[in-house]
Scaffold this motif. Structure first.
Motif, short mmCIF file in Angstrom:
data_model
loop_
_atom_site.label_atom_id
_atom_site.label_comp_id
_atom_site.label_asym_id
_atom_site.label_seq_id
_atom_site.Cartn_x
_atom_site.Cartn_y
_atom_site.Cartn_z
N THR A 173 19.65 -10.12 41.42
CA THR A 173 19.46 -8.85 42.13
C THR A 173 19.62 -7.68 41.18
O THR A 173 18.86 -6.70 41.23
CB THR A 173 20.46 -8.73 43.29
OG1 THR A 173 20.26 -9.80 44.21
CG2 THR A 173 20.29 -7.40 44.02
N LYS B 241 20.13 -5.47 53.30
CA LYS B 241 21.37 -5.78 54.01
C LYS B 241 22.41 -4.66 53.90
O LYS B 241 22.92 -4.20 54.93
CB LYS B 241 21.94 -7.10 53.51
CG LYS B 241 21.13 -8.31 53.97
CD LYS B 241 21.78 -9.61 53.54
CE LYS B 241 20.98 -10.81 54.04
NZ LYS B 241 21.60 -12.10 53.60
N PRO B 242 22.76 -4.20 52.70
CA PRO B 242 23.74 -3.11 52.63
C PRO B 242 23.24 -1.81 53.23
O PRO B 242 24.02 -0.98 53.67
CB PRO B 242 24.02 -2.96 51.13
CG PRO B 242 22.86 -3.60 50.45
CD PRO B 242 22.41 -4.70 51.35
N TYR C 257 29.77 -4.34 48.54
CA TYR C 257 28.78 -5.41 48.74
C TYR C 257 28.57 -6.14 47.41
O TYR C 257 28.43 -5.53 46.36
CB TYR C 257 27.46 -4.82 49.23
CG TYR C 257 26.47 -5.86 49.69
CD1 TYR C 257 26.50 -6.35 50.99
CD2 TYR C 257 25.51 -6.35 48.81
CE1 TYR C 257 25.59 -7.31 51.41
CE2 TYR C 257 24.60 -7.31 49.23
CZ TYR C 257 24.65 -7.78 50.53
OH TYR C 257 23.75 -8.73 50.95
N PHE D 242 26.50 -8.34 44.74
CA PHE D 242 25.11 -8.56 44.35
C PHE D 242 25.04 -9.68 43.34
O PHE D 242 25.89 -9.83 42.48
CB PHE D 242 24.51 -7.29 43.74
CG PHE D 242 24.56 -6.09 44.66
CD1 PHE D 242 23.68 -5.98 45.72
CD2 PHE D 242 25.49 -5.09 44.46
CE1 PHE D 242 23.73 -4.90 46.57
CE2 PHE D 242 25.54 -4.00 45.30
CZ PHE D 242 24.66 -3.90 46.36
N TYR E 108 17.70 -4.20 48.83
CA TYR E 108 19.03 -3.85 49.34
C TYR E 108 19.00 -3.62 50.86
O TYR E 108 19.70 -2.75 51.37
CB TYR E 108 19.55 -2.60 48.62
CG TYR E 108 19.84 -2.85 47.16
CD1 TYR E 108 21.04 -3.42 46.77
CD2 TYR E 108 18.90 -2.55 46.18
CE1 TYR E 108 21.32 -3.66 45.44
CE2 TYR E 108 19.16 -2.81 44.85
CZ TYR E 108 20.37 -3.36 44.48
OH TYR E 108 20.64 -3.61 43.15
N SER F 130 28.34 -2.53 38.67
CA SER F 130 28.38 -3.89 39.19
C SER F 130 29.60 -4.65 38.71
O SER F 130 30.18 -5.46 39.45
CB SER F 130 27.11 -4.64 38.80
OG SER F 130 27.02 -4.79 37.39
N THR G 202 16.82 -5.05 40.08
CA THR G 202 17.09 -3.62 40.24
C THR G 202 16.76 -2.86 38.97
O THR G 202 16.13 -1.79 39.01
CB THR G 202 18.57 -3.40 40.61
OG1 THR G 202 18.86 -4.07 41.84
CG2 THR G 202 18.87 -1.91 40.77
#
Length: 247
Positions: free
Chosen positions: A36, A72-73, A30, A32, A70, A23, A40
């Motif tokens: 999120t 959307k991705p 994408y 985050f 997740y 991340s 996760t």
């Protein structure tokens, strides 16, 4: 069991470190949010623990809620949250029925005892995949954690329902209750879904807080008159779905 706990925490820490590094390095295009990432890590922890302890429902629902998180991705927004949750319930029941003989044969501790204070039959509902009860109290409590429950409320003086769902699904039927004047339904849902089946003549007053990754829907049309009882729907839902069905 100590060895299992060591495996769980070891894998959890390794994957948590991997998630944080990926991340921060922006290796994924994408973006985050912080929450999120926190969700996760929590779901990954539940997934690892379910795999280590051979908990089929926990494994399936962890993957399902990761898919919702997740959506959307993954380009699956059209099927979240209800289709994914419904599929998770069916897959969980199907795999439990298929794998049960193997798990009972090779892991007898599931049949007779506890592991870490956790009773497989009582808490995972291995013999009863869906918890179904009929309640006739004026005040109703529904608590679901990583499972599925159905409640049929038959109170003749219904006043309040407290519904708390975490990583699970609950269906509550109010079509056979009597409300004298007003009543309250408190809903707190995280990583799950709640379906409320209510009479058409109820006047539902919504006071719900939600985040941008949750949804509320209605099925059917209410028929409100001057004599309709006023039902206040309060609560909060996060990464979840709330459905009101007028019947």
């Amino acid at each position: 069991m100590k060895n299992r706990n060591g495996i769980f925490w070891g894998l959890f820490l390794l994957l948590s470190a991997g998630i944080l590094i990926v991340s921060q390095l922006h290796l994924i295009t994408y973006t985050f949010s912080f929450w999120t990432i926190v969700a996760t890590i929590f779901l990954v922890a539940m997934l690892i623990k379910s795999l280590v302890y051979f908990m089929v429902p926990g494994t399936v629902f962890s993957l399902a809620f990761l898919a919702i998180l997740y959506a959307k991705p993954l380009h699956i927004t059209a099927i979240v949250p209800w289709t994914v949750i419904g599929a998770a319930i069916l897959i969980s029941i199907g795999l439990s029925l298929i794998l049960r003989p193997f798990l009972m044969k090779h892991h007898p501790w599931m049949r007779y005892g506890h592991h870490g204070g956790y009773n497989w039959h009582e808490q995972r509902g291995y013999d009863h995949n869906i918890d179904v009860k009929t309640v006739d109290e004026s005040d109703v409590d529904v608590t679901v954690k990583m499972g599925s429950s159905v409640r049929y409320v038959t109170s003749q003086d219904f006043k309040q329902a407290d519904i708390d769902v975490k990583m699970g699904n609950a269906k509550v039927y109010f079509d056979n209750v009597t409300v004298q004047d007003t009543a309250t339904i408190n809903v707190n849902v995280s990583l799950g879904g709640v379906e409320l089946y209510v009479p058409r003549n109820w006047n539902i007053v919504k006071q719900i807080d939600n985040n941008n990754m949750s949804g509320i829907s209605e099925e059917g049309k209410p028929v409100v008159t001057e004599d309709s009882p006023s039902i206040t729907l309060r609560g909060y839902y996060s990464l979840a779905g709330l459905k009101i069905c007028y019947i």
